[in-house]
Design a protein around this motif. Structure first.
Motif, PDB file in Angstrom:
ATOM      1  N   PRO A  84       0.880  -1.198   0.058  1.00 55.01           N
ATOM      2  CA  PRO A  84       0.013   0.009   0.039  1.00 55.01           C
ATOM      3  C   PRO A  84       0.876   1.121   0.025  1.00 55.01           C
ATOM      4  O   PRO A  84       1.718   1.332   0.511  1.00 55.01           O
ATOM      5  N   ARG A  85       0.568   2.310  -0.886  1.00 55.63           N
ATOM      6  CA  ARG A  85       1.162   3.238  -1.032  1.00 55.63           C
ATOM      7  C   ARG A  85       1.451   4.074   0.272  1.00 55.63           C
ATOM      8  O   ARG A  85       0.464   4.253   0.846  1.00 55.63           O
ATOM      9  N   GLY A  86       2.697   4.616   0.719  1.00 53.45           N
ATOM     10  CA  GLY A  86       2.868   5.165   2.029  1.00 53.45           C
ATOM     11  C   GLY A  86       3.134   4.250   3.124  1.00 53.45           C
ATOM     12  O   GLY A  86       3.543   4.758   4.424  1.00 53.45           O
ATOM     13  N   TYR A  87       3.011   3.013   2.993  1.00 51.49           N
ATOM     14  CA  TYR A  87       3.065   2.056   4.120  1.00 51.49           C
ATOM     15  C   TYR A  87       4.436   0.795   3.480  1.00 51.49           C
ATOM     16  O   TYR A  87       4.386  -0.089   4.156  1.00 51.49           O
ATOM     17  N   GLU A  88       5.170   1.485   2.982  1.00 51.95           N
ATOM     18  CA  GLU A  88       6.428   0.364   2.602  1.00 51.95           C
ATOM     19  C   GLU A  88       7.175  -0.149   3.436  1.00 51.95           C
ATOM     20  O   GLU A  88       7.367  -1.320   3.489  1.00 51.95           O
ATOM     21  N   HIS A  89       7.146   0.635   4.587  1.00 46.48           N
ATOM     22  CA  HIS A  89       7.675   0.054   5.907  1.00 46.48           C
ATOM     23  C   HIS A  89       7.188  -1.400   6.504  1.00 46.48           C
ATOM     24  O   HIS A  89       7.815  -1.820   7.034  1.00 46.48           O
ATOM     25  N   ILE A  90       5.922  -1.805   5.987  1.00 41.74           N
ATOM     26  CA  ILE A  90       5.380  -2.710   6.596  1.00 41.74           C
ATOM     27  C   ILE A  90       6.147  -4.004   6.026  1.00 41.74           C
ATOM     28  O   ILE A  90       6.099  -5.020   6.815  1.00 41.74           O
ATOM     29  N   LEU A  91       6.916  -3.941   4.895  1.00 48.07           N
ATOM     30  CA  LEU A  91       7.839  -5.085   4.592  1.00 48.07           C
ATOM     31  C   LEU A  91       8.978  -5.345   5.561  1.00 48.07           C
ATOM     32  O   LEU A  91       9.349  -6.722   5.522  1.00 48.07           O
ATOM     33  N   MET A  92       9.069  -4.603   6.402  1.00 46.25           N
ATOM     34  CA  MET A  92      10.218  -4.678   7.420  1.00 46.25           C
ATOM     35  C   MET A  92       9.711  -5.276   8.372  1.00 46.25           C
ATOM     36  O   MET A  92      10.546  -5.446   9.519  1.00 46.25           O
ATOM     37  N   ASP A  93       8.463  -5.701   8.854  1.00 48.90           N
ATOM     38  CA  ASP A  93       7.978  -6.045  10.109  1.00 48.90           C
ATOM     39  C   ASP A  93       7.348  -7.237   9.883  1.00 48.90           C
ATOM     40  O   ASP A  93       6.166  -7.696  10.101  1.00 48.90           O
ATOM     41  N   GLU A  94       8.001  -8.352   9.378  1.00 47.64           N
ATOM     42  CA  GLU A  94       7.690  -9.737   9.392  1.00 47.64           C
ATOM     43  C   GLU A  94       7.581 -10.317  10.332  1.00 47.64           C
ATOM     44  O   GLU A  94       8.630 -10.499  11.344  1.00 47.64           O
ATOM     45  N   PRO A  95       6.713 -11.089  10.916  1.00 49.27           N
ATOM     46  CA  PRO A  95       5.391 -11.611  10.279  1.00 49.27           C
ATOM     47  C   PRO A  95       4.125 -10.592  10.372  1.00 49.27           C
ATOM     48  O   PRO A  95       3.005 -11.192  10.016  1.00 49.27           O
ATOM     49  N   ASP A  96       4.544  -9.647  11.253  1.00 51.53           N
ATOM     50  CA  ASP A  96       3.398  -8.815  11.845  1.00 51.53           C
ATOM     51  C   ASP A  96       2.705  -7.669  10.697  1.00 51.53           C
ATOM     52  O   ASP A  96       1.384  -7.436  10.784  1.00 51.53           O
ATOM     53  N   TYR A  97       3.695  -7.375   9.840  1.00 53.54           N
ATOM     54  CA  TYR A  97       3.312  -6.446   8.903  1.00 53.54           C
ATOM     55  C   TYR A  97       2.644  -5.185   9.497  1.00 53.54           C
ATOM     56  O   TYR A  97       1.955  -4.446   8.857  1.00 53.54           O
ATOM     57  N   CYS A  98       2.974  -4.657  10.694  1.00 52.59           N
ATOM     58  CA  CYS A  98       2.309  -3.447  11.318  1.00 52.59           C
ATOM     59  C   CYS A  98       1.010  -3.617  11.056  1.00 52.59           C
ATOM     60  O   CYS A  98       0.144  -2.458  11.114  1.00 52.59           O
TER      61      CYS A  98
END
Length: 154
Positions: free
Chosen positions: A62-76
């Motif tokens: 999702p645009r603006g949420y690229e950082h979620i890829l770094m929070d595996e397995p919770d993905y923020c």
């Protein structure tokens, strides 16, 4: 491994062999199936909104949420998954912690809200599993889990 819902692990393995309890290389087999020809690749926002990840979660977060890829397995708080079909049986694979969809959790409600927005038909008998082969049951099982919990609390 979690196995809940109306479909036993033995029955699930008849449709998807990598769901067998003693299957070796299950994560690789799940990845091979889900990446070969997915019906839909998705992210679901914490509030339940659906995001079409097109062909890749990494390439299309999702645009603006690229950082979620770094929070595996919770993905923020986002859920990610893939929907595939094999031998006329639909499978929904959700990348999550084992317990995330096992009860009438916020994550389960989030998933069901997102699935309601799918641009493709979702079979009531579609089997929902994790990327680690936890079996959560069919879509109908998931709805029943949510409704039975609401009856206890409301």
């Amino acid at each position: 491994m979690i196995t809940i819902g109306s479909v036993s692990r033995t029955e699930a393995a008849q449709a998807f062999e990598f769901l067998a309890g003693d299957f070796r290389g299950r994560r690789t087999a799940i990845r091979s199936l889900t990446h070969a020809a997915p019906e839909f690749v998705f992210w679901i926002y914490p509030d339940g909104r659906l995001h079409d990840a097109q062909t890749s979660h990494r390439a299309h977060p999702p645009r603006g949420y690229e950082h979620i890829l770094m929070d595996e397995p919770d993905y923020c708080g986002f859920l990610r998954g893939r929907i595939v079909r094999q031998s006329d049986r639909q499978l929904i694979v959700v990348y999550c912690r084992a317990e995330a969809l096992a009860g009438a959790t916020k994550s389960l409600r989030q998933l069901l809200t997102g699935l309601e927005q799918m641009p493709i038909p979702i079979d009531d008998s579609a089997l929902v599993v994790s990327d680690n082969a936890d079996i959560y049951g069919t879509i109908l099982d998931l709805w029943e889990r949510v409704y039975s919990d609401e009856g206890k609390h409301g």
